[in-house]
Scaffold this motif. Structure first.
Motif, PDB file in Angstrom:
ATOM      1  N   LEU A  10      28.313  -9.856  91.093  1.00 49.17           N
ATOM      2  CA  LEU A  10      27.397  -8.725  91.191  1.00 49.17           C
ATOM      3  C   LEU A  10      26.339  -8.801  90.097  1.00 49.17           C
ATOM      4  CD1 LEU A  10      26.959  -6.148  92.870  1.00 49.17           C
ATOM      5  CD2 LEU A  10      28.331  -4.920  91.176  1.00 49.17           C
ATOM      6  N   ARG A  11      26.762  -9.093  88.884  1.00 53.54           N
ATOM      7  CA  ARG A  11      25.812  -9.176  87.762  1.00 53.54           C
ATOM      8  C   ARG A  11      24.808 -10.301  87.989  1.00 53.54           C
ATOM      9  NH1 ARG A  11      26.318 -11.937  82.913  1.00 53.54           N
ATOM     10  NH2 ARG A  11      28.552 -12.272  83.228  1.00 53.54           N
ATOM     11  N   TYR A  12      25.280 -11.433  88.532  1.00 57.12           N
ATOM     12  CA  TYR A  12      24.366 -12.548  88.781  1.00 57.12           C
ATOM     13  C   TYR A  12      23.320 -12.176  89.827  1.00 57.12           C
ATOM     14  CZ  TYR A  12      22.635 -17.237  89.737  1.00 57.12           C
ATOM     15  OH  TYR A  12      21.810 -18.334  89.891  1.00 57.12           O
ATOM     16  N   THR A  13      23.739 -11.553  90.918  1.00 55.19           N
ATOM     17  CA  THR A  13      22.796 -11.223  91.998  1.00 55.19           C
ATOM     18  C   THR A  13      21.776 -10.182  91.551  1.00 55.19           C
ATOM     19  OG1 THR A  13      24.259  -9.511  92.921  1.00 55.19           O
ATOM     20  CG2 THR A  13      24.516 -11.756  93.759  1.00 55.19           C
ATOM     21  N   GLY A  18      14.170 -12.227  94.482  1.00 55.70           N
ATOM     22  CA  GLY A  18      14.313 -12.656  95.872  1.00 55.70           C
ATOM     23  C   GLY A  18      15.562 -12.097  96.523  1.00 55.70           C
ATOM     24  N   GLN A  19      15.934 -12.740  97.624  1.00 54.97           N
ATOM     25  CA  GLN A  19      17.051 -12.269  98.428  1.00 54.97           C
ATOM     26  C   GLN A  19      18.117 -13.340  98.561  1.00 54.97           C
ATOM     27  OE1 GLN A  19      15.108 -11.112 102.123  1.00 54.97           O
ATOM     28  NE2 GLN A  19      14.863  -9.008 101.405  1.00 54.97           N
ATOM     29  N   LEU A  32      26.197 -15.323  97.406  1.00 56.54           N
ATOM     30  CA  LEU A  32      25.742 -14.491  98.519  1.00 56.54           C
ATOM     31  C   LEU A  32      25.939 -13.012  98.192  1.00 56.54           C
ATOM     32  CD1 LEU A  32      27.486 -16.444 101.427  1.00 56.54           C
ATOM     33  CD2 LEU A  32      25.181 -16.825 100.520  1.00 56.54           C
ATOM     34  N   ARG A  33      25.031 -12.197  98.702  1.00 56.15           N
ATOM     35  CA  ARG A  33      25.181 -10.744  98.594  1.00 56.15           C
ATOM     36  C   ARG A  33      24.494 -10.086  99.782  1.00 56.15           C
ATOM     37  NH1 ARG A  33      23.722  -6.557  93.631  1.00 56.15           N
ATOM     38  NH2 ARG A  33      23.689  -4.663  94.909  1.00 56.15           N
ATOM     39  N   SER A  34      25.127  -9.059 100.304  1.00 59.00           N
ATOM     40  CA  SER A  34      24.510  -8.261 101.359  1.00 59.00           C
ATOM     41  C   SER A  34      24.943  -6.811 101.169  1.00 59.00           C
ATOM     42  CB  SER A  34      24.930  -8.753 102.744  1.00 59.00           C
ATOM     43  OG  SER A  34      24.349  -7.938 103.748  1.00 59.00           O
ATOM     44  N   ASP A  35      23.971  -5.903 101.153  1.00 62.86           N
ATOM     45  CA  ASP A  35      24.266  -4.472 100.973  1.00 62.86           C
ATOM     46  C   ASP A  35      24.512  -3.763 102.294  1.00 62.86           C
ATOM     47  OD1 ASP A  35      23.850  -5.044  98.352  1.00 62.86           O
ATOM     48  OD2 ASP A  35      22.043  -3.840  98.098  1.00 62.86           O
ATOM     49  N   HIS A  36      24.498  -4.510 103.387  1.00 61.16           N
ATOM     50  CA  HIS A  36      24.761  -3.910 104.696  1.00 61.16           C
ATOM     51  C   HIS A  36      25.271  -4.990 105.646  1.00 61.16           C
ATOM     52  CE1 HIS A  36      21.017  -5.831 106.052  1.00 61.16           C
ATOM     53  NE2 HIS A  36      20.479  -5.393 104.919  1.00 61.16           N
TER      54      HIS A  36
END
Length: 291
Positions: A10-13, A18-19, A32-36
């Motif tokens: 989480l801290r890295y993202t 960008g995305q 990878l990260r996605s909020d939805h």
């Protein structure tokens, strides 16, 4: 330890522009990260460990689907097209994941050093499976992510961590499947030779007999074993490669529909549009405009 891993990811993202996906300074390591929740995302999977740190995700290959939630990982042993879908994510608790491409040379070296290497599983199974991700594997990933704050240590410490990851995969419950990635004269490796040939010639008309010859198998045995490993027929595999490359050409190179179709081997733009719509759910122009 799982909470520590989620905190690091989480801290890295949050520190990156960008995305997602977020490349890192460690080659082959992607975060990878996605909020939805997200609709199916087509891509070419390489041999890798795809780890879910938080939330859940599914991956579909041909007619098979694999779901892996927090504390689990998808291990992909052969390169193949597929669809990844984020199935559980929210702004309060985003999906967090780590992709670590496997170094097959290191995997072979570690396997050769084992006093009692695992026996290769006898069944010709799909080249993808879900495994629990805890204990030593989780510890290795935690140490790997901590190296991102110490880039000068990466060239010295990363090779040792990759060797350790390979060791735990080979000695784990799926060691019989993992060790087959290191063998040069088994059925899966012959199919891999055909996959590489198909990848390099996907825009050409390729006959099953030619692919079977590359794999040193009869056409019927090749067709059966190819589908067992990839969950799709050789022609379905080729079609997905073509359509994924066409999509890349239209998004990254601004190619129009007709040009993209011809460049990946289609003679009929209308056939291309029909098959593109079946694979991605939208006609080419509408799909590209939504990306």
């Amino acid at each position: 330890m799982e909470e520590c891993l989620a905190e690091l990811v989480l801290r890295y993202t949050e520190a990156q522009p960008g995305q997602s996906p977020f490349p890192t300074c460690i080659e082959g390591l992607t975060i990878l990260r996605s909020d939805h929740q997200r609709r199916a995302n087509p891509l070419i999977y390489k041999p890798a460990l795809c780890i879910t740190v938080q939330g859940s995700k599914s991956a579909a290959f041909g007619n098979q689907s694999h779901r892996y939630g927090a504390g689990q990982a998808l291990l992909v042993s052969v390169e193949m097209p597929g669809f990844g879908t984020v199935t559980e994510a929210s702004a309060d608790k985003p999906y967090l994941g780590v992709i670590l491409e496997l170094d097959l040379a290191v995997l072979r070296a570690v396997a050769s050093e084992l006093v009692h290497p695992p026996r290769p599983s006898e069944s010709i199974g799909n080249g993808v499976f879900v495994t629990d991700f805890d204990g030593p594997l989780e510890d290795c990933t935690l140490r790997l992510l901590r190296l991102l704050d110490r880039p000068r240590a990466i060239p010295i410490l990363y090779p040792a961590i990759m060797r350790e990851i390979c060791y735990w995969l080979l000695s784990g419950p799926h060691g019989g499947d993992v060790v087959k990635m290191t063998l040069s004269n088994n059925h899966e490796h012959r199919i891999l030779d055909a996959i590489h040939y198909l990848r390099d010639h996907f825009a050409e008309s390729v006959r099953i007999g030619d692919l079977a010859a590359v794999a040193q198998l009869s056409p019927s045995a090749f067709h059966r074993q190819f589908k067992a490993v990839t969950a799709m027929t050789p022609l379905q595999y080729q079609k997905q490669l073509r359509l994924l490359e066409a999509r890349r050409l239209m998004t990254a190179s601004a190619a129009n529909v007709e040009d993209a179709a011809f460049r990946v081997g289609y003679e009929s733009p209308s056939q291309f549009s029909r098959e593109y719509g079946r694979m991605f759910g939208l006609p080419p122009r509408r799909d590209v405009n939504q990306i």
